[in-house]
Design an enzyme around this catalytic site. Structure first.
Site, PDB file in Angstrom:
ATOM      1  N   LYS A 115      -4.919   9.416   5.939  1.00 38.15           N
ATOM      2  CA  LYS A 115      -4.438   8.095   6.341  1.00 38.15           C
ATOM      3  C   LYS A 115      -5.390   7.408   7.325  1.00 38.15           C
ATOM      4  O   LYS A 115      -5.545   6.194   7.298  1.00 38.15           O
ATOM      5  CB  LYS A 115      -3.037   8.209   6.958  1.00 38.15           C
ATOM      6  CG  LYS A 115      -1.959   8.573   5.936  1.00 38.15           C
ATOM      7  CD  LYS A 115      -0.587   8.597   6.565  1.00 38.15           C
ATOM      8  CE  LYS A 115       0.478   8.904   5.517  1.00 38.15           C
ATOM      9  NZ  LYS A 115       1.837   8.900   6.084  1.00 38.15           N
ATOM     10  N   LYS A 207      -1.444   9.369  -6.783  1.00 38.63           N
ATOM     11  CA  LYS A 207      -0.009   9.286  -6.562  1.00 38.63           C
ATOM     12  C   LYS A 207       0.458   7.838  -6.628  1.00 38.63           C
ATOM     13  O   LYS A 207      -0.239   6.930  -6.166  1.00 38.63           O
ATOM     14  CB  LYS A 207       0.334   9.898  -5.198  1.00 38.63           C
ATOM     15  CG  LYS A 207       1.821  10.042  -4.916  1.00 38.63           C
ATOM     16  CD  LYS A 207       2.043  10.706  -3.569  1.00 38.63           C
ATOM     17  CE  LYS A 207       3.526  10.802  -3.248  1.00 38.63           C
ATOM     18  NZ  LYS A 207       3.772  11.390  -1.916  1.00 38.63           N
ATOM     19  N   LYS A 210       3.094   2.567  -2.740  1.00 37.59           N
ATOM     20  CA  LYS A 210       3.415   1.187  -2.394  1.00 37.59           C
ATOM     21  C   LYS A 210       2.200   0.448  -1.852  1.00 37.59           C
ATOM     22  O   LYS A 210       2.182  -0.786  -1.819  1.00 37.59           O
ATOM     23  CB  LYS A 210       4.571   1.151  -1.389  1.00 37.59           C
ATOM     24  CG  LYS A 210       4.286   1.837  -0.072  1.00 37.59           C
ATOM     25  CD  LYS A 210       5.533   1.923   0.811  1.00 37.59           C
ATOM     26  CE  LYS A 210       6.472   2.997   0.365  1.00 37.59           C
ATOM     27  NZ  LYS A 210       7.617   3.210   1.274  1.00 37.59           N
TER      28      LYS A 210
END
Length: 345
Positions: A115, A207, A210
């Site tokens: 991240k 994956k 969003k």
């Protein structure tokens, strides 16, 4: 302290665009677990702000996630649905656990590296330390089970390590306060069945997310029937017919993903799906998948829209859930303060 038999805790971040992966990987599982456990389901808004959030959009997203829980079938009267920031004991216990967890443990967390990317020096301290908050989320309710996907197993293992270290570090004080030797339980993972990791409709190696810039990569829970149909029909596949065995499926990621989605939505497994569709062209299978997906998500979509249009009702559900959650969390924190040696009121 009241004993806990079987208690589930889990949460979903309110960062917008809830999609099929969130439903199959988490929310559908939440509904199923209500039959065998006392369930506490949280909209984890404290986790959301580890990266900057627009305040207006965050409030909307919190209500949307709560609406998704309720629309999918979570019973907010029998179980607990709330947003994390309404229960201050999450943050309070997280600080104590910050002082129990070791730096080396956090340095091994792969999700922070993913991240934060290359610019780690600019990542927030919250993003780095959020696995400790995740441990606090679970342990403040002394939850016995946590439904997790493969990508969250490392964080649950950290929560188990923190629980064990707390119990060991404060063993004498736990005993002196007349509490069970293992004050914090070792929460067990509940790994779901098919499609626990739903992949992008545009790339079977990524994956479903969003944050993907392509809306065609995911089926949003707010998509209508026409949008769902268009996305599934355009989903990336290879030129061959559907394989006839699970072994063949593993070498074909896009086919594997679509079969896994069908299996999860129909509560079956990949082998059964291939028994019905193996050897068929993708066009026929995709139409069957469209029909199934619309039949499953259509009622949820309609109920979500109804609930979101009544934010006062959602706020009442969250407030009631927060009050019941805090009653449990406050009892845990009272004992934690006594164990650690704080002077309290």
């Amino acid at each position: 302290m009241a004993s806990v038999s079987q208690r589930v805790f889990s949460g979903v971040q309110p960062t917008g665009n809830l999609h099929l992966g969130n439903y199959l990987g988490a929310i559908k599982r939440f509904v199923e677990l209500q039959n065998g456990f006392d369930c506490i389901y949280c909209v984890v808004d404290l986790h959301a702000i580890t990266v900057w959030q627009d305040p207006v959009e965050l409030k909307r997203s919190i209500r949307e996630v709560a609406a998704a829980f309720l629309a999918a079938g979570v019973d907010g009267s029998k179980h607990i649905v709330f947003n994390q920031s309404q229960v201050p004991q999450h943050a309070e216990l997280a600080w104590v656990l910050n002082c129990v967890a070791r730096l080396g443990w956090l340095n091994r967390m792969t999700q922070f590296k993913e991240k934060a990317g290359k610019d780690r020096e600019n990542a927030s301290v919250g993003l780095y330390a959020y696995p400790n908050l995740m441990a606090a989320d679970i342990l403040v309710y002394r939850a016995t089970h946590v439904p997790v996907g493969e990508d969250q197993k490392q964080h649950l293992e950290l929560a188990r390590d923190i629980a064990q270290k707390f119990n060991n570090d404060f063993a004498a004080s736990i005993a002196a306060n007349g509490l069970a030797e293992k004050f914090f339980p070792q929460p067990e993972p509940l790994i779901a069945g098919p499609a626990t990791r739903v992949m992008s409709l545009r790339d079977g190696a990524k994956k479903m997310s969003k944050s993907d810039p392509s809306d065609a990569s995911r089926i949003n829970l707010t998509d209508d029937a026409d949008q769902i149909a268009a996305k599934i029909r355009k989903a990336k596949t290879d030129p061959l017919p559907l394989p006839e065995s699970v072994e063949e499926l593993k070498a074909r990621p896009e086919a594997d993903n679509l079969v896994g989605i069908y299996a999860a939505l129909s509560d079956t497994d990949a082998a059964s799906v291939l028994d019905a569709f193996g050897g068929a062209q993708f066009s026929a299978f995709k139409q069957a998948l469209v029909d199934l997906t619309v039949s499953k998500l259509g009622p949820i979509n309609a109920e979500m829209k109804r609930l979101v249009a009544d934010p006062g009702h959602i706020d009442r559900v969250l407030g009631d859930g927060a009050a019941r959650a805090e009653a449990i969390a406050a009892e845990t924190m009272t004992h934690v303060k006594d164990i650690v040696g704080f002077v309290r009121r």
